[in-house]
Design a protein around this motif. Sequence first.
Motif, short mmCIF file in Angstrom:
data_model
loop_
_atom_site.label_atom_id
_atom_site.label_comp_id
_atom_site.label_asym_id
_atom_site.label_seq_id
_atom_site.Cartn_x
_atom_site.Cartn_y
_atom_site.Cartn_z
N ALA A 1 -12.31 31.82 14.56
CA ALA A 1 -11.86 33.16 14.18
C ALA A 1 -13.14 34.22 14.24
O ALA A 1 -12.95 35.42 14.71
CB ALA A 1 -11.21 33.18 12.94
N GLU A 2 -14.35 33.84 13.64
CA GLU A 2 -15.45 34.67 13.70
C GLU A 2 -15.62 35.09 15.27
O GLU A 2 -16.13 36.17 15.75
CB GLU A 2 -16.61 34.18 13.27
CG GLU A 2 -16.53 33.98 11.39
CD GLU A 2 -17.51 33.33 10.82
OE1 GLU A 2 -18.05 32.48 11.57
OE2 GLU A 2 -17.65 33.64 9.74
N ASP A 3 -15.59 33.77 16.18
CA ASP A 3 -16.00 34.33 17.65
C ASP A 3 -14.99 35.14 18.16
O ASP A 3 -15.31 36.08 19.05
CB ASP A 3 -15.79 32.82 18.41
CG ASP A 3 -16.95 31.84 17.96
OD1 ASP A 3 -18.03 32.50 17.49
OD2 ASP A 3 -16.94 30.69 18.38
N VAL A 4 -13.65 35.01 18.05
CA VAL A 4 -12.55 35.75 18.45
C VAL A 4 -12.83 37.48 18.07
O VAL A 4 -12.89 38.25 18.87
CB VAL A 4 -10.99 35.61 17.80
CG1 VAL A 4 -9.91 36.54 18.23
CG2 VAL A 4 -10.76 34.07 18.74
N LEU A 5 -13.19 37.57 16.67
CA LEU A 5 -13.45 38.87 16.10
C LEU A 5 -14.79 39.51 16.71
O LEU A 5 -14.99 40.68 16.93
CB LEU A 5 -13.62 38.81 14.69
CG LEU A 5 -12.41 38.38 13.64
CD1 LEU A 5 -12.58 38.27 12.28
CD2 LEU A 5 -11.37 39.31 14.05
N GLU A 6 -15.92 38.63 16.84
CA GLU A 6 -16.99 39.10 17.69
C GLU A 6 -16.74 39.54 19.06
O GLU A 6 -17.29 40.63 19.25
CB GLU A 6 -18.17 38.11 17.54
CG GLU A 6 -19.53 38.59 18.02
CD GLU A 6 -20.37 37.49 17.91
OE1 GLU A 6 -21.42 37.27 18.82
OE2 GLU A 6 -20.42 36.70 17.08
N PHE B 1 -13.83 40.44 20.08
CA PHE B 1 -13.21 41.95 20.14
C PHE B 1 -14.02 43.06 19.76
O PHE B 1 -13.86 44.06 20.42
CB PHE B 1 -12.10 41.44 19.20
CG PHE B 1 -10.98 42.81 19.03
CD1 PHE B 1 -10.01 43.07 19.84
CD2 PHE B 1 -11.22 43.84 17.87
CE1 PHE B 1 -9.16 44.20 19.83
CE2 PHE B 1 -10.62 44.85 17.65
CZ PHE B 1 -9.36 45.13 18.74
N ASP B 2 -14.78 42.96 18.60
CA ASP B 2 -15.69 44.12 18.10
C ASP B 2 -16.66 44.44 19.22
O ASP B 2 -16.83 45.63 19.37
CB ASP B 2 -16.23 43.44 17.03
CG ASP B 2 -15.39 43.38 15.85
OD1 ASP B 2 -14.40 44.05 15.98
OD2 ASP B 2 -15.83 42.92 14.69
N SER B 3 -17.22 43.52 20.11
CA SER B 3 -18.18 43.79 21.11
C SER B 3 -17.52 44.27 22.37
O SER B 3 -18.15 45.22 22.87
CB SER B 3 -18.88 42.47 21.77
OG SER B 3 -18.25 41.55 22.24
N GLY B 4 -15.96 44.20 22.54
CA GLY B 4 -15.45 44.96 23.56
C GLY B 4 -15.10 46.30 23.47
O GLY B 4 -14.78 47.03 23.98
N LEU B 5 -15.24 46.59 21.79
CA LEU B 5 -14.85 47.83 21.25
C LEU B 5 -16.14 49.01 21.55
O LEU B 5 -15.91 50.19 21.51
CB LEU B 5 -14.56 48.04 20.14
CG LEU B 5 -13.05 47.40 19.76
CD1 LEU B 5 -12.95 47.55 18.11
CD2 LEU B 5 -11.99 48.08 20.44
N GLN B 6 -17.24 48.25 21.94
CA GLN B 6 -18.43 49.13 21.93
C GLN B 6 -18.84 49.57 23.37
O GLN B 6 -18.44 49.28 24.25
CB GLN B 6 -19.53 48.25 21.19
CG GLN B 6 -19.56 48.15 19.89
CD GLN B 6 -20.58 47.41 19.30
OE1 GLN B 6 -21.62 46.78 20.22
NE2 GLN B 6 -20.68 46.77 18.09
#
Length: 113
Positions: free
Chosen positions: A101-106, A108-113
């Motif tokens: 889950a942390e990998d998925v969130l990371e 996703f979050d890095s794709g927003l930047q």
Amino acid sequence: DYAARCEQLRYRMATLAASGGMDLGEARHALAEELQDWPFSRDDPLVQGAEMYLCMQRCLEQQRFSDLRAALESHDIVLIRSSVKPLSSFSAYEAPEVREAEDVLEAFDSGLQ
């Protein structure tokens, strides 16, 4: 001495109840050790209450893992984020589901930047 051990067990239970999610895994572990080393009767109501409390905490943790697995399967980022957060209060961060889950969130979050 029985009275001193009872007081120590009460302290462990109060620490766990007061933790409010902070270091819950550590507090649970300390209470479990205290119960394992209990030299007196297991029929003591204090011991039985502590064992029931630990059982309820384990059930809650299992439910939260189940929720996280369902969130990962759904690929819903909001659901994943809300499912991983409650697990932070457990000593669960080494679990594969949490790492995934942390990998998925990371990602996703890095794709927003």
